[in-house]
Write a protein that holds these residues in place. Structure first.
Motif, PDB file in Angstrom:
ATOM      1  N   ARG A 196      26.100  56.037  -3.086  1.00  0.00           N
ATOM      2  CA  ARG A 196      26.089  56.026  -1.626  1.00  0.00           C
ATOM      3  C   ARG A 196      24.657  56.016  -1.112  1.00  0.00           C
ATOM      4  N   GLU A 226      29.702  54.048  -8.636  1.00  0.00           N
ATOM      5  CA  GLU A 226      29.320  53.813  -7.249  1.00  0.00           C
ATOM      6  C   GLU A 226      28.168  54.722  -6.852  1.00  0.00           C
ATOM      7  N   ASP A 253      28.383  52.313   0.851  1.00  0.00           N
ATOM      8  CA  ASP A 253      28.800  52.564  -0.525  1.00  0.00           C
ATOM      9  C   ASP A 253      28.594  51.293  -1.346  1.00  0.00           C
TER      10      ASP A 253
END
Length: 984
Positions: free
Chosen positions: A736, A734, A702
């Motif tokens: 991933r 964010e 992440d």
């Protein structure tokens, strides 16, 4: 010849179809004899707008006459045709004749004339026959309740659910109703007294009754009486928190007796006196202490029996301390001596009031909490008094029937909780009990000999409709529903309320929401229970709940208008509200973790928790204010979010949430799967869990923003065989990345590499470790791998070998998993492992030496203390190691992983603290075998060689149920459920 074969096939098909129509519902004790078309000899209940008359002898029991009127109303509800109810002793042609043998002249004349043969039910307990006699339909009971049950059996088969009032179950309309010609005999129930206890009734039940009826009075109770009779139950402990059944409304006991309900009082309210009756007279009576105040207490008890002696009662004996606590200040021996004196004097009162030997008056003595300790120490209970054993407050029975008591005149009973207010923790708000669990525990009790009384603490009654329904039906004949038929029951239960079209979907939704609640009940939820970094555990749990809630919402749109109220109460509210509470804690847990890591997205999860909290309010308001036109106002009032100790909080409250203040400019943050730390800033190096060629894992990284604005980053691996889902990106919050390995290019043996995440001059290195070895060659499936912990569902065995007296069987839907393995019969004697049934599992172990194996079993109690609660495990041909599940009590918790739970050999055993004992964990999530609904037993096995091995699990004592096996538990990657299974 061909024609003959075709004829035979058609004939067999007709027979099978007929058999299906006669018995196509597992809920029904009798075949489905009501049909909607005429057939030879069938009796017409209603057709073409006309309905049959209903006849009863005016001198029959009042409860029978009342039920006859209910039948008339039910015929009208179903067909819209009036069905007049007449009283008299001369039968009317074409009428439904109802009556009790020996009480109804209508029935007795049919018997004396030879038209009705009742030799097979005369003198029996609660038996009945439904039979076409000439142009009449006869419903004849062996006693008052037998007749009433027969009447309501017809009502239910016509289409009126027992839950038409308590869950607003829609009536199934039909213009034409017929009873198929024949004789339908219902034998007596296997469990004599079957009933419920209204308890923990404030604020919900009391608030509802106050709004609807002006209090918990006879106007409210008659609806409970009728429900019990429609479910073919017969016994009630009334609400007692702030209520006195006999004094609050003197008509309550009168009507209970007229309806046909056997009344009792709770386990700590002796001699038909409620605790409230004592507390409001405490100044006159004196202390609740038999050592110092025996005469006043005897007078108080005598007055209670005198008041109720003409009714049908089951008298609670003995006494506990004032307020449902242990009695006395002395040691156990002194308390036992006092209780012996109490019971001896109470039996003298019974003889005086009733004018007959006490053994002619039904009595019970609850072997509850400390009283079980007294019983185990040798406290004698009169032979004619029913011993009422108990569960551990959370649905696991504490004793099976002792062999020494099987011939006891008073028999043995069970007091069981599907609702709990008290230790070890509250379990009140919603249904958290599955039918497979109920069937397993009540079957265990019944098969051991506990069959005189089943009394169930149901709290407010709602929203425990489904488990109440199952227990009361199961109690009539526990042999009728096997472990593999629990899903059939659920489908038939849904069909009985909602019809066939959506029954399978409803049954699955209701089964799953109760099972997911069993995994972690709402009152003991905690933000730290499920792992947010290992095995995608929190995501998997959240997806389960969200998918289930979505299914329930989608199905609501397909339900007919008349079923919407019932659907909300029984399906949508408990599913969606349970999902909401579970996700509140998941959102709070992720918020707490992300705030610790400095992620600004922590605020998103705080907002999500608040949104769900508001949704919970709206769902509750709809239940209380809108459903059925506000009929259930206040019924859903229990506080259920924010428990910090066992008792109900003053109000719902969110778990702690943390807000993150963003840095003034974009700032890089990195977190990796398998670790709660974040970089830069953490002291240790970022390392992804190991990759191996057998499991071909994919792990995540992440990349998140700790500041305002857009964060630009790059990602680069130093080896060409390390594959990244992205090599650069821009995010305001964010993103991933996923990492996997090109195994064709990866080096043999152990390999390694680095991934570098960069933002300007900020760089975070992440270590990658790989293992490329040849996979084991096996023609049959196996579990295991090169990378630590792996799990095996109990039912995924490679072999199942029967023992001398028992076998392992599949128990679908039991426990937290899809299936468990248990022993049949549960009455089998304990066995040495070499003669015991065993399960075998093929496992791959990459290293020789000690291997830790955890057996995840249901938290079965010490049901047979003279013998133990044992299971054995071995690897290959080595000698089995016997584990005793009783030796797993913890005095301290460290990490919350299977590896550190309930270590049967490495931790010092504690004495059984009793069901009120709750273990806590110094500010960490509350973890006990009771809260987790699972107990872990561990053993270290000596692995001689690498490769494929056979793990063997042996029955020693038959009550243990195996749910899951975990091998080589990985304390570096802790989780609540353990690693998901990966068969190879």
């Amino acid at each position: 010849m061909l024609k003959q074969l075709v004829y035979i096939a058609l004939l067999l098909a007709g027979i099978l179809e007929h058999a299906q129509t006669l018995q196509n519902n597992i809920l029904s004790l009798l075949p489905d004899y009501v049909q909607h078309t005429a057939s030879a000899g069938a009796f017409k209940i209603a057709a073409s707008g006309n309905a049959a008359k209903i006849m009863a002898d005016p001198d029959d029991w009042k409860g029978v006459l009342r039920a006859a009127n209910d039948l008339g109303d039910d015929v009208h509800k179903v067909t819209d045709a009036a069905a007049p109810v007449l009283t008299g002793t001369n039968p009317v042609p074409g009428a439904i004749i109802v009556g009790t043998i020996g009480r109804s002249k209508l029935i007795d004349r049919l018997i004396s004339s030879g038209k009705l043969n009742v030799e097979d039910l005369k003198g029996k307990w609660e038996s009945f026959v439904i039979q076409t006699v000439g142009d009449n339909l006869v419903i004849a009971g062996s006693d008052k309740r037998g007749t009433i049950y027969g009447i309501y059996d017809v009502s239910e088969k016509m289409g009126v659910s027992p839950w038409y009032y308590w869950a607003d179950a829609p009536v199934k309309k039909s213009r034409d109703l017929y009873v198929k010609a024949g004789r339908y005999l219902q034998e007596s129930p296997k469990v004599k007294y079957r009933g419920i206890f209204i308890n923990d009734e404030s604020p919900s039940f009391s608030g509802w009754a106050g709004k609807s009826f002006g209090g918990i009075n006879s106007k409210a109770y008659v609806h409970i009486f009728e429900l019990l009779l429609r479910l073919k139950a017969n016994y009630l402990w009334p609400a007692m928190w702030g209520n006195a059944f006999n004094e609050d409304d003197p008509m309550s006991p009168v009507l209970a007796d007229e309806y046909g309900i056997v009344m009792g009082t709770s386990h700590h309210e002796p001699m038909m006196r409620s605790q409230k009756e004592y507390t409001k007279r405490k100044d006159q009576i004196g202390p609740w202490d038999y050592v110092t105040n025996a005469e006043n207490l005897k007078k108080f008890w005598t007055e209670g029996l005198e008041r109720n002696k003409n009714y049908d009662n089951l008298i609670t004996m003995s006494m506990r301390g004032d307020g449902d606590v242990a009695m006395g200040k002395g040691d156990d021996a002194e308390n036992i001596s006092t209780l012996r004196k109490v019971v001896a004097d109470q039996r003298e009162i019974i003889q005086k009031v009733y004018g007959k030997d006490p053994d002619q008056v039904p009595q019970l003595w609850a072997i509850f909490t400390e009283v079980q300790r007294y019983y185990d120490a040798g406290m004698n209970v009169p032979e004619d008094v029913t011993l009422l054993f108990c569960d551990n407050n959370w649905g696991y029975i504490r004793r099976t029937a002792p062999a020494s008591e099987l011939k006891r005149k008073g028999g043995m009973g069970l007091y069981y909780h599907i609702d709990m207010n008290g230790g070890p923790w509250n379990d009140r708000w919603i249904n958290t009990t599955t039918v497979p669990k109920l069937r397993e525990q009540f079957s265990l009790a019944y098969k051991s000999g506990i069959d005189r009384i089943w009394i169930v603490n149901v709290g407010d009654l709602k929203p425990k409709e489904m488990p109440i329904d199952f227990i009361m039906r199961y109690a009539w004949n526990p042999d009728a529903i096997s472990a593999t038929q629990t899903s059939d029951y659920m489908t038939d239960w849904a069909t009985g309320i909602f019809g066939k079209e959506h029954a399978a979907e409803i049954a699955d939704i209701v089964s799953k929401y109760s099972q997911y609640n069993l995994m972690r009940k709402p009152e003991v939820q905690d933000p730290e229970i499920f792992s947010f970094v290992n095995y995608h555990e929190a995501e998997r749990v959240q997806k389960r709940w969200q998918d289930l809630a979505a299914r329930a919402e989608a199905l609501e749109k397909k339900m007919p208008e008349q079923a919407l109220d019932a659907y909300y109460q029984l399906v949508l509210y408990p599913t969606k509200a349970s999902a909401g509470v579970a996700e509140i804690y998941l959102a709070a847990g992720r918020n707490n973790l992300y705030a610790k890591q400095g992620r600004i997205n922590a605020n998103t999860y705080a907002d999500r928790a608040r949104t769900l909290f508001e949704l919970d309010k709206k769902l509750t308001a709809r239940y209380n204010d809108s459903v059925a036109g506000g009929k259930w106002k206040n019924m859903m009032s229990d506080v259920h979010i924010g428990y910090k100790h066992w008792s109900m909080p003053a109000q719902n409250a969110l778990p702690p949430l943390n807000e993150v203040t963003p840095l003034p400019s974009p700032a890089l943050g990195v977190a990796v799967e398998g670790n709660t730390e974040a970089w830069p800033g953490a002291e240790k190096t970022a390392v992804l869990p190991q990759f191996d060629v057998l499991d071909k894992q994919r792990y995540y990284i992440d990349i998140f923003n700790r500041g305002t604005g857009s964060l630009k980053f790059t990602a680069k691996a130093d080896k060409p065989w390390i594959r990244l889902s992205d090599t650069k990106g821009t995010t305001a919050t964010e993103q991933r990345l996923y990492v996997d390995i090109d195994w064709k290019k990866a080096p043999a043996g152990r390999g390694g590499g680095l991934i570098e995440i960069a933002q300007g001059n900020t760089r975070v290195p992440i270590t990658v470790n790989t293992l490329k070895k040849a996979a084991p060659i096996s023609r049959t499936p196996y579990y295991g791998g090169y990378s630590g912990e792996f799990s095996i569902p109990a039912d995924k065995f490679s072999a199942k070998i029967s023992g001398d007296n028992a076998e392992w069987i599949v128990l679908p839907g039991l426990g937290r998993a899809e299936t468990c393995m248990g022993i049949n019969p549960t009455t089998a004697p304990g066995s040495a492992p070499e003669k015991a049934p065993r399960l075998e599992y093929r496992i791959f172990l990459p290293e020789a030496g000690p291997a830790k194996v955890l057996l995840g079993i249901l938290p079965t109690q010490d049901v047979n203390p003279a013998r133990g609660l044992r299971i054995a495990v071995a690897i290959d041909g080595q000698d089995p190691v016997v584990l005793d599940a009783r030796k797993g009590y913890h005095d301290e918790f460290k990490e919350y992983t299977p590896a550190n739970l309930m270590r049967s050999k490495t931790l010092k055993p504690l004495p059984d603290p009793g069901p009120g004992y709750a273990l806590t964990s110094r500010g960490k999530p509350r973890r006990t075998e009771v809260f987790d609904n699972q107990r872990w037993l561990d053993v270290s096995l000596d692995v001689k060689t690498t490769g494929i091995h056979t793990l063997k699990v042996y029955m020693v004592d038959p009550e243990i149920v195996l749910e899951r096996i975990i091998v080589n538990p990985d304390d570096q990657h802790p989780s609540y459920l353990g690693a998901p299974e990966k068969p190879h």
